[in-house]
Design an enzyme around this catalytic site. Structure first.
Site, short mmCIF file in Angstrom:
data_model
loop_
_atom_site.label_atom_id
_atom_site.label_comp_id
_atom_site.label_asym_id
_atom_site.label_seq_id
_atom_site.Cartn_x
_atom_site.Cartn_y
_atom_site.Cartn_z
N HIS A 17 2.89 5.54 0.92
CA HIS A 17 2.55 5.88 2.33
C HIS A 17 2.02 4.83 3.09
O HIS A 17 2.26 4.58 4.28
CB HIS A 17 1.56 6.94 2.26
CG HIS A 17 2.03 8.19 1.89
ND1 HIS A 17 1.35 8.99 0.75
CD2 HIS A 17 3.09 8.91 1.96
CE1 HIS A 17 2.08 9.90 0.33
NE2 HIS A 17 2.99 10.01 1.03
N LYS A 41 -0.25 26.69 0.55
CA LYS A 41 -0.67 25.97 -0.55
C LYS A 41 -1.84 25.42 -1.00
O LYS A 41 -2.59 25.10 -0.13
CB LYS A 41 0.48 24.38 -0.25
CG LYS A 41 1.88 24.57 -0.81
CD LYS A 41 2.32 23.14 -0.63
CE LYS A 41 3.70 23.01 -0.94
NZ LYS A 41 4.13 21.48 -0.64
N ARG A 95 12.36 6.22 -0.46
CA ARG A 95 11.89 5.43 -1.68
C ARG A 95 13.38 5.14 -2.08
O ARG A 95 13.60 4.03 -2.68
CB ARG A 95 11.13 6.21 -2.38
CG ARG A 95 9.62 6.29 -2.07
CD ARG A 95 8.93 7.41 -2.56
NE ARG A 95 9.52 8.40 -2.60
CZ ARG A 95 9.07 9.78 -3.05
NH1 ARG A 95 7.97 9.85 -3.66
NH2 ARG A 95 9.68 11.02 -2.73
N SER A 133 3.23 11.50 -4.64
CA SER A 133 1.93 12.25 -4.26
C SER A 133 1.92 13.30 -5.51
O SER A 133 0.96 13.51 -6.07
CB SER A 133 1.73 13.07 -2.87
OG SER A 133 1.27 11.80 -2.08
#
Ligand code: PNS
Length: 168
Positions: A17, A41, A95, A133
């Site tokens: 990030h 969440k 990515r 993450s």
């Protein structure tokens, strides 16, 4: 003055990030990192800690760019947050090809919702192509050392201080 929003969960922020932040902050005059607060969440780090960790990471690793970067939390639609701020662009990192399909779908949907907000992608540096993450969260939950993958401000919060001290 160009303004872009970089939205994400940032749970936690990783070196991948930060790499995207570094690139985007050179292109836009102002970059707002928008941390999604998702009450549905259970995060690894609460939103306030994610924000604090991002702030410390930027101060520590990207001090020259810090004046161009703001950090905020948001709930609801990303495009609504962009419109609220008057942002012209939304930043996301890519990515690998595996990211592309979901990101393309999200970009098209966001454009359909808010044609005035254009999505731009930055390719994450190849050395961070494997980082996510989700994997960091899994390693952290099993007590693994995450200090190679996240800024010191995050590693310390997960029990891996940069001074080489042992896990509490
Ligand atoms: O870091 P993440 O989890 O990949 O970020 C995903 C995020 C926060 C950018 C995405 O889930 C999002 O924009 N959520 C807010 C709700 C929203 O706008 N949904 C519609 C997307 S088309």
């Amino acid at each position: 003055m160009s303004l872009a929003v970089y939205p994400g969960s940032f749970d936690p922020i990783t070196y991948g990030h930060l790499d995207v932040v570094r690139r985007a902050a050179r292109v836009f005059d102002r970059l707002v990192m928008a941390v999604l607060v998702n009450p549905r969440k259970a995060p690894l780090l609460p939103a306030a800690e994610r924000v604090a960790a991002i702030r410390e990471a930027i101060a520590g690793e990207l001090p020259d760019l810090a004046p161009h970067i703001e950090i905020a939390t948001f709930d609801g639609l990303t495009v609504d947050f962009c419109r609220q701020l008057g942002a012209s662009h939304l930043v996301r990192g890519l990515r690998a090809v595996s990211d592309f399909e979901a990101e393309l779908q999200m970009a098209h949907m966001n454009t359909a919702l808010a044609p005035g907000v254009d999505t731009v992608f930055f390719m994450t540096a190849v050395e961070y192509a494997f980082l996510s993450s989700a994997l960091v969260r899994e390693i952290a939950r099993f007590g693994g050392d995450v200090s190679a993958f996240v800024p010191a401000a995050v590693a310390a919060r997960l029990g891996w201080p940069a001074d080489g001290g042992s896990r509490p």
